[in-house]
Design a protein around this motif. Structure first.
Motif, short mmCIF file in Angstrom:
data_model
loop_
_atom_site.label_atom_id
_atom_site.label_comp_id
_atom_site.label_asym_id
_atom_site.label_seq_id
_atom_site.Cartn_x
_atom_site.Cartn_y
_atom_site.Cartn_z
N ILE A 196 1.00 -1.34 0.08
CA ILE A 196 -0.26 -0.14 -0.21
C ILE A 196 0.99 1.24 -0.31
CG2 ILE A 196 -1.56 1.31 1.59
CD1 ILE A 196 -2.48 -1.64 2.42
N TYR A 197 0.58 1.83 -0.81
CA TYR A 197 1.54 3.19 -1.65
C TYR A 197 1.09 4.74 -1.27
CZ TYR A 197 4.91 -0.25 -3.99
OH TYR A 197 5.67 -1.16 -3.73
N GLY A 198 1.52 5.92 -1.49
CA GLY A 198 1.16 6.62 -1.60
C GLY A 198 0.74 7.64 -0.71
N HIS A 199 1.41 7.66 1.14
CA HIS A 199 0.86 8.18 2.14
C HIS A 199 1.91 9.21 1.84
CE1 HIS A 199 -0.36 4.42 2.82
NE2 HIS A 199 -1.31 5.03 3.95
N SER A 200 1.79 9.95 2.49
CA SER A 200 3.29 11.56 2.81
C SER A 200 3.95 11.26 3.74
CB SER A 200 2.33 12.27 2.81
OG SER A 200 1.03 13.24 3.58
N ALA A 201 3.58 10.70 4.21
CA ALA A 201 4.71 10.17 5.78
C ALA A 201 4.50 8.80 6.50
CB ALA A 201 3.43 11.28 7.28
N ALA A 202 5.74 8.56 7.74
CA ALA A 202 5.58 7.65 8.20
C ALA A 202 4.15 6.57 8.39
CB ALA A 202 6.31 7.33 9.35
N VAL A 203 4.06 5.39 8.29
CA VAL A 203 3.03 4.39 8.69
C VAL A 203 3.29 4.23 9.77
CG1 VAL A 203 1.16 3.11 8.30
CG2 VAL A 203 2.29 4.80 6.47
N CYS A 204 2.43 4.75 11.09
CA CYS A 204 2.84 4.13 11.65
C CYS A 204 2.30 3.17 12.90
CB CYS A 204 2.91 5.41 12.59
SG CYS A 204 4.19 6.87 12.78
N SER A 205 1.37 2.64 12.43
CA SER A 205 0.74 1.33 12.44
C SER A 205 -0.62 1.15 11.15
CB SER A 205 0.17 1.87 14.05
OG SER A 205 -0.98 2.41 14.10
N ALA A 206 -0.48 -0.04 11.08
CA ALA A 206 -1.32 -0.90 10.80
C ALA A 206 -1.64 -2.03 11.13
CB ALA A 206 -1.19 -0.50 8.85
N LEU A 207 -3.18 -2.54 11.28
CA LEU A 207 -4.11 -3.52 11.44
C LEU A 207 -5.19 -4.27 10.88
CD1 LEU A 207 -6.51 -2.56 13.75
CD2 LEU A 207 -4.76 -1.38 14.59
N PHE A 208 -5.66 -5.01 10.93
CA PHE A 208 -6.51 -5.02 9.82
C PHE A 208 -7.97 -5.36 10.89
CE2 PHE A 208 -3.14 -8.19 8.70
CZ PHE A 208 -3.81 -8.47 6.84
N ASP A 209 -8.84 -5.14 10.01
CA ASP A 209 -10.04 -4.39 10.37
C ASP A 209 -10.79 -5.85 11.63
OD1 ASP A 209 -13.29 -4.24 11.84
OD2 ASP A 209 -13.04 -2.52 10.21
N PRO A 210 -10.65 -5.63 13.21
CA PRO A 210 -11.15 -6.65 13.45
C PRO A 210 -12.41 -7.46 13.53
CG PRO A 210 -11.39 -4.25 15.67
CD PRO A 210 -10.78 -4.76 13.97
N LEU A 211 -13.23 -6.27 12.77
CA LEU A 211 -15.04 -7.07 12.39
C LEU A 211 -15.03 -7.72 11.52
CD1 LEU A 211 -16.86 -3.97 12.93
CD2 LEU A 211 -16.74 -5.56 14.57
N ASP A 212 -14.34 -7.60 10.31
CA ASP A 212 -14.23 -8.39 8.94
C ASP A 212 -12.38 -8.95 8.77
OD1 ASP A 212 -13.28 -6.22 7.99
OD2 ASP A 212 -15.24 -6.25 6.64
N SER A 213 -11.45 -8.74 9.24
CA SER A 213 -10.19 -9.28 8.38
C SER A 213 -9.71 -8.97 7.07
CB SER A 213 -9.97 -10.08 9.15
OG SER A 213 -9.16 -10.27 10.69
N LYS A 214 -11.03 -7.78 6.94
CA LYS A 214 -10.34 -7.38 5.32
C LYS A 214 -9.94 -5.98 4.71
CE LYS A 214 -14.31 -10.49 3.56
NZ LYS A 214 -15.15 -11.17 3.22
N ARG A 215 -10.33 -5.50 5.56
CA ARG A 215 -10.10 -4.04 5.60
C ARG A 215 -9.12 -3.40 6.45
NH1 ARG A 215 -14.93 -0.49 6.99
NH2 ARG A 215 -16.16 -3.09 8.38
N VAL A 216 -7.68 -2.43 5.91
CA VAL A 216 -6.70 -2.52 6.78
C VAL A 216 -6.92 -0.60 7.47
CG1 VAL A 216 -3.87 -2.01 6.97
CG2 VAL A 216 -5.81 -3.87 5.46
N ILE A 217 -6.74 -0.85 8.42
CA ILE A 217 -7.08 0.82 9.75
C ILE A 217 -5.55 0.63 9.88
CG2 ILE A 217 -7.72 1.75 11.42
CD1 ILE A 217 -9.28 -0.57 11.69
N MET A 218 -5.54 2.64 9.36
CA MET A 218 -3.89 2.67 9.92
C MET A 218 -3.60 4.17 9.82
SD MET A 218 -1.99 1.68 5.86
CE MET A 218 -3.27 2.17 5.40
N HIS A 219 -2.40 3.99 10.00
CA HIS A 219 -2.37 5.75 11.35
C HIS A 219 -1.22 6.15 10.49
CE1 HIS A 219 -5.62 4.98 14.05
NE2 HIS A 219 -5.43 3.72 13.40
N MET A 220 -0.83 7.37 10.66
CA MET A 220 0.72 8.26 10.15
C MET A 220 1.09 8.53 11.89
SD MET A 220 -0.22 7.45 7.23
CE MET A 220 -1.81 6.29 6.75
#
Length: 64
Positions: A40-64
């Motif tokens: 997954i590209y295109g972020h303007s800053a470091a990706v500090c954390s990433a995790l799979f959505d705990p409800l379905d594990s299909k989506r990704v949640i990221m924090h910069m």
């Protein structure tokens, strides 16, 4: 990754791993083979954390 890995998370079934990096990317890996599934590209800053959505594990949640 081309810089430090800042976070590692598994999905609920432990079949996928996501890594977040200072190189402004997140990578989804196959936990059994170690192969990259997608980057997954295109972020303007470091990706500090990433995790799979705990409800379905299909989506990704990221924090910069």
């Amino acid at each position: 990754h081309k810089d430090k890995v800042l976070n590692v998370s598994f999905n609920l079934s432990c079949t996928r791993i996501i890594t977040a990096s200072a190189d402004k990317t997140a990578i989804v890996w196959d936990a059994h083979t170690g192969s990259i599934i997608t980057t997954i590209y295109g972020h303007s800053a470091a990706v500090c954390s990433a995790l799979f959505d705990p409800l379905d594990s299909k989506r990704v949640i990221m924090h910069m």
